[in-house]
Design a protein around this motif. Structure first.
Motif, PDB file in Angstrom:
ATOM      1  N   PHE A   1       0.845  -1.199   0.000  1.00 13.32           N
ATOM      2  CA  PHE A   1       0.000   0.000   0.000  1.00 13.32           C
ATOM      3  C   PHE A   1       0.882   1.251   0.000  1.00 13.32           C
ATOM      4  O   PHE A   1       0.655   2.181  -0.753  1.00 13.32           O
ATOM      5  CB  PHE A   1      -0.938   0.012   1.214  1.00 13.32           C
ATOM      6  CG  PHE A   1      -1.821   1.230   1.235  1.00 13.32           C
ATOM      7  CD1 PHE A   1      -3.001   1.253   0.499  1.00 13.32           C
ATOM      8  CD2 PHE A   1      -1.465   2.369   1.947  1.00 13.32           C
ATOM      9  CE1 PHE A   1      -3.811   2.394   0.484  1.00 13.32           C
ATOM     10  CE2 PHE A   1      -2.263   3.505   1.938  1.00 13.32           C
ATOM     11  CZ  PHE A   1      -3.441   3.508   1.206  1.00 13.32           C
ATOM     12  N   SER A   2       1.922   1.231   0.857  1.00 14.68           N
ATOM     13  CA  SER A   2       2.802   2.406   0.914  1.00 14.68           C
ATOM     14  C   SER A   2       3.521   2.607  -0.408  1.00 14.68           C
ATOM     15  O   SER A   2       3.686   3.740  -0.864  1.00 14.68           O
ATOM     16  CB  SER A   2       3.870   2.257   1.990  1.00 14.68           C
ATOM     17  OG  SER A   2       3.275   1.869   3.153  1.00 14.68           O
TER      18      SER A   2
ATOM     19  N   PHE B   1      -8.704   4.157  -5.359  1.00 14.24           N
ATOM     20  CA  PHE B   1      -8.724   3.049  -4.403  1.00 14.24           C
ATOM     21  C   PHE B   1     -10.046   2.284  -4.432  1.00 14.24           C
ATOM     22  O   PHE B   1     -10.286   1.433  -3.581  1.00 14.24           O
ATOM     23  CB  PHE B   1      -8.444   3.579  -2.992  1.00 14.24           C
ATOM     24  CG  PHE B   1      -7.074   4.194  -2.860  1.00 14.24           C
ATOM     25  CD1 PHE B   1      -5.964   3.401  -2.583  1.00 14.24           C
ATOM     26  CD2 PHE B   1      -6.866   5.555  -3.050  1.00 14.24           C
ATOM     27  CE1 PHE B   1      -4.695   3.953  -2.481  1.00 14.24           C
ATOM     28  CE2 PHE B   1      -5.607   6.122  -2.957  1.00 14.24           C
ATOM     29  CZ  PHE B   1      -4.508   5.324  -2.670  1.00 14.24           C
ATOM     30  N   ALA B   2     -10.896   2.579  -5.381  1.00 12.63           N
ATOM     31  CA  ALA B   2     -12.221   1.946  -5.488  1.00 12.63           C
ATOM     32  C   ALA B   2     -12.910   1.878  -4.122  1.00 12.63           C
ATOM     33  O   ALA B   2     -13.349   0.818  -3.660  1.00 12.63           O
ATOM     34  CB  ALA B   2     -12.118   0.559  -6.116  1.00 12.63           C
ATOM     35  N   ILE B   3     -13.005   3.040  -3.483  1.00  9.05           N
ATOM     36  CA  ILE B   3     -13.636   3.098  -2.147  1.00  9.05           C
ATOM     37  C   ILE B   3     -15.147   3.010  -2.340  1.00  9.05           C
ATOM     38  O   ILE B   3     -15.746   3.870  -2.998  1.00  9.05           O
ATOM     39  CB  ILE B   3     -13.227   4.399  -1.431  1.00  9.05           C
ATOM     40  CG1 ILE B   3     -11.732   4.319  -1.119  1.00  9.05           C
ATOM     41  CG2 ILE B   3     -14.063   4.626  -0.166  1.00  9.05           C
ATOM     42  CD1 ILE B   3     -11.104   5.596  -0.630  1.00  9.05           C
ATOM     43  N   ASP B   4     -15.751   1.955  -1.792  1.00 11.62           N
ATOM     44  CA  ASP B   4     -17.163   1.742  -2.126  1.00 11.62           C
ATOM     45  C   ASP B   4     -18.132   2.035  -0.978  1.00 11.62           C
ATOM     46  O   ASP B   4     -19.320   1.762  -1.084  1.00 11.62           O
ATOM     47  CB  ASP B   4     -17.398   0.338  -2.708  1.00 11.62           C
ATOM     48  CG  ASP B   4     -16.860  -0.734  -1.803  1.00 11.62           C
ATOM     49  OD1 ASP B   4     -16.567  -0.405  -0.635  1.00 11.62           O
ATOM     50  OD2 ASP B   4     -16.732  -1.881  -2.263  1.00 11.62           O
ATOM     51  N   THR B   5     -17.625   2.611   0.110  1.00 12.85           N
ATOM     52  CA  THR B   5     -18.553   3.054   1.157  1.00 12.85           C
ATOM     53  C   THR B   5     -19.256   4.304   0.628  1.00 12.85           C
ATOM     54  O   THR B   5     -18.589   5.269   0.235  1.00 12.85           O
ATOM     55  CB  THR B   5     -17.790   3.428   2.450  1.00 12.85           C
ATOM     56  OG1 THR B   5     -16.923   2.341   2.771  1.00 12.85           O
ATOM     57  CG2 THR B   5     -18.731   3.707   3.591  1.00 12.85           C
TER      58      THR B   5
ATOM     59  N   ILE C   1      -1.415   9.497   0.485  1.00  7.55           N
ATOM     60  CA  ILE C   1      -0.676   9.870  -0.735  1.00  7.55           C
ATOM     61  C   ILE C   1      -0.140  11.313  -0.695  1.00  7.55           C
ATOM     62  O   ILE C   1       0.586  11.722  -1.587  1.00  7.55           O
ATOM     63  CB  ILE C   1      -1.536   9.664  -2.016  1.00  7.55           C
ATOM     64  CG1 ILE C   1      -2.801  10.522  -2.004  1.00  7.55           C
ATOM     65  CG2 ILE C   1      -1.879   8.192  -2.216  1.00  7.55           C
ATOM     66  CD1 ILE C   1      -3.614  10.432  -3.301  1.00  7.55           C
ATOM     67  N   THR C   2      -0.511  12.068   0.345  1.00  5.96           N
ATOM     68  CA  THR C   2      -0.018  13.455   0.438  1.00  5.96           C
ATOM     69  C   THR C   2       1.447  13.458   0.871  1.00  5.96           C
ATOM     70  O   THR C   2       1.791  12.876   1.901  1.00  5.96           O
ATOM     71  CB  THR C   2      -0.870  14.263   1.452  1.00  5.96           C
ATOM     72  OG1 THR C   2      -2.211  14.315   0.965  1.00  5.96           O
ATOM     73  CG2 THR C   2      -0.352  15.685   1.611  1.00  5.96           C
TER      74      THR C   2
ATOM     75  N   GLN D   1      -2.148   2.855 -11.485  1.00  2.00           N
ATOM     76  CA  GLN D   1      -2.428   2.573 -10.066  1.00  2.00           C
ATOM     77  C   GLN D   1      -3.926   2.578  -9.756  1.00  2.00           C
ATOM     78  O   GLN D   1      -4.330   2.318  -8.626  1.00  2.00           O
ATOM     79  CB  GLN D   1      -1.753   3.633  -9.178  1.00  2.00           C
ATOM     80  CG  GLN D   1      -0.249   3.588  -9.139  1.00  2.00           C
ATOM     81  CD  GLN D   1       0.385   4.194 -10.376  1.00  2.00           C
ATOM     82  OE1 GLN D   1      -0.091   5.190 -10.911  1.00  2.00           O
ATOM     83  NE2 GLN D   1       1.458   3.572 -10.848  1.00  2.00           N
ATOM     84  N   CYS D   2      -4.761   2.876 -10.730  1.00  2.00           N
ATOM     85  CA  CYS D   2      -6.180   3.131 -10.449  1.00  2.00           C
ATOM     86  C   CYS D   2      -7.012   1.844 -10.478  1.00  2.00           C
ATOM     87  O   CYS D   2      -7.110   1.172 -11.507  1.00  2.00           O
ATOM     88  CB  CYS D   2      -6.722   4.128 -11.467  1.00  2.00           C
ATOM     89  SG  CYS D   2      -8.469   4.480 -11.226  1.00  2.00           S
ATOM     90  N   VAL D   3      -7.613   1.534  -9.336  1.00  2.00           N
ATOM     91  CA  VAL D   3      -8.402   0.298  -9.244  1.00  2.00           C
ATOM     92  C   VAL D   3      -9.692   0.420 -10.063  1.00  2.00           C
ATOM     93  O   VAL D   3     -10.099  -0.510 -10.760  1.00  2.00           O
ATOM     94  CB  VAL D   3      -8.739  -0.025  -7.767  1.00  2.00           C
ATOM     95  CG1 VAL D   3      -9.535  -1.314  -7.669  1.00  2.00           C
ATOM     96  CG2 VAL D   3      -7.468  -0.112  -6.933  1.00  2.00           C
ATOM     97  N   ALA D   4     -10.354   1.570  -9.998  1.00  2.00           N
ATOM     98  CA  ALA D   4     -11.612   1.732 -10.744  1.00  2.00           C
ATOM     99  C   ALA D   4     -11.376   1.542 -12.236  1.00  2.00           C
ATOM    100  O   ALA D   4     -12.208   0.966 -12.946  1.00  2.00           O
ATOM    101  CB  ALA D   4     -12.213   3.106 -10.468  1.00  2.00           C
TER     102      ALA D   4
END
Ligand code: SF4
Length: 355
Positions: free
Chosen positions: A6-7, A160-164, A180-181, A216-219
């Motif tokens: 992840f890092s 990150f395909a955050i699905d919440t 990522i900052t 890097q994009c999951v979506a």
């Protein structure tokens, strides 16, 4: 994903976005070039307040007008509030303009005209919320603050395909943005993310082919970009009714100054039937006489409700009023009155019918 990978992914995203910004930063009047001197905090604050709920394209001319007219925060503090509200007309969300003035007065009178530098201190200023405080701290003062506006929210949710569903998913998005900052150059990094969100990772038809973080994009990997950010289903907005009153004589239109508190407070407007108190308006005209009513001439959407507006036009020649806060404004100069968009739409409807 394991912490190490992840890092590594976060570092790669951060590096790619930073490198992309060097050659692709949008030129905007409140910015300095990537890696250059930090911009004027007054400019950053003013632009960030204007940019809430509004696109950079729409903000540019307003920003330039404000800076020409009120070059420093002290000048803005001395501005007549009615003038400031009129200059803001058309940008919407008028509470922002009132808070802008309040904040300028606070900084001038209590802080010698100098903006605080820390995110935590900026947060205490009138009208400065979490987003604006982080943006000013990072962009104007180089603090490592985590900035998340709507463009960044979309970009990060897709990466990150955050699905919440939002708004609950905001915490996850913020923590991914934190990851990522970079430690240095957080201001440039935030602006780089804003630019990618505004121009590449757009709501519809994102331009993944030219995106610096496509790999890097999951979506993107699952070819479901537009599904993110996931939003909770929208509630239908209630519809309310209002009536505006058109009283004209000898080329002049009767306007009023709205009460200082409440919706569109302190702004010039057509007289109306009190709809802003929270219900449908009462539709009763402000004076006896003959009126012609035109139904539903304007529809306007506010955050929590939609408004349908009728326009009642005074038909009698003679007009006598003892109404306070009212005055005549020349119709051929109505554009200078600084009417809020809702009222400007009604004026446009009426004047276009007559041409
Ligand atoms: Fe957005 Fe596409 Fe880039 Fe992913 S690859 S961040 S969806 S533009």
């Amino acid at each position: 994903m394991a912490v190490d990978s992840f890092s590594a992914k976060a570092r790669k995203i951060s590096a790619n976005i930073g490198a992309h910004y060097v050659d692709n930063a949008r030129t905007l009047p409140w910015r300095t070039p990537p890696g250059g001197d930090l911009p004027n905090p007054y400019h950053v604050w003013l632009s960030e307040v204007m940019l809430q709920q509004t696109t950079a394209g729409a903000v540019k001319s307003y920003f330039e007008k404000f800076i020409r007219r009120w070059p420093t925060v002290q000048d803005l503090a001395r501005a007549d509030e009615a003038d400031l509200m009129a200059a803001w007309a058309g940008l919407g969300y008028y509470a922002r303009a009132r808070n802008l003035h309040k904040c300028a007065v606070h900084i001038t009178e209590n802080m010698n005209g100098i903006f605080p530098q820390k995110e935590s201190e900026l947060l205490k200023l009138p009208g400065v919320g979490a987003y604006t405080a982080a943006a000013i701290a990072a962009i104007a003062f180089g603090e490592r603050a985590v900035v998340v506006d709507a463009n960044i929210e979309r970009l990060v949710a897709r990466l990150f395909a955050i699905d919440t569903p939002l708004p609950k998913g905001k915490a996850e998005i913020r923590s991914a943005m934190d990851a990522i900052t970079p430690d240095r150059g957080a201001g440039d990094f935030a602006q780089a993310c804003m630019d990618i969100g505004a121009t590449i990772c757009t709501s519809k038809n994102p331009k993944c082919d030219i995106c610096p973080v496509q790999e890097q994009c999951v979506a993107h990997a699952i070819r479901d970009e537009e599904a993110y950010p996931v939003k909770a289903p929208k509630k239908e907005k209630p519809v309310r009714r209002a009536r505006f009153f058109w009283i004209e004589q000898r080329g002049q239109l009767l306007l009023s100054t709205r009460p200082p508190k409440g919706m569109l407070g302190g702004m010039r407007a057509l007289p109306d039937d009190g709809w802003a108190a929270g219900n449908d308006g009462h539709a009763r005209p402000p004076l006896a006489g003959k009126w012609q009513v035109h139904d539903n001439i304007v529809q306007h959407s506010f955050t929590h409700f939609s408004l349908e507006v009728d326009l009642a036009v005074y038909q009698d020649e003679k007009f006598v009023t003892d109404m306070v806060s009212q005055f005549w404004w020349p119709l051929d100069n109505i554009a200078e009155a600084g009417l809020p968009t809702l009222f400007a739409k009604a004026v446009k409807w009426k004047t276009e019918r007559e041409t």
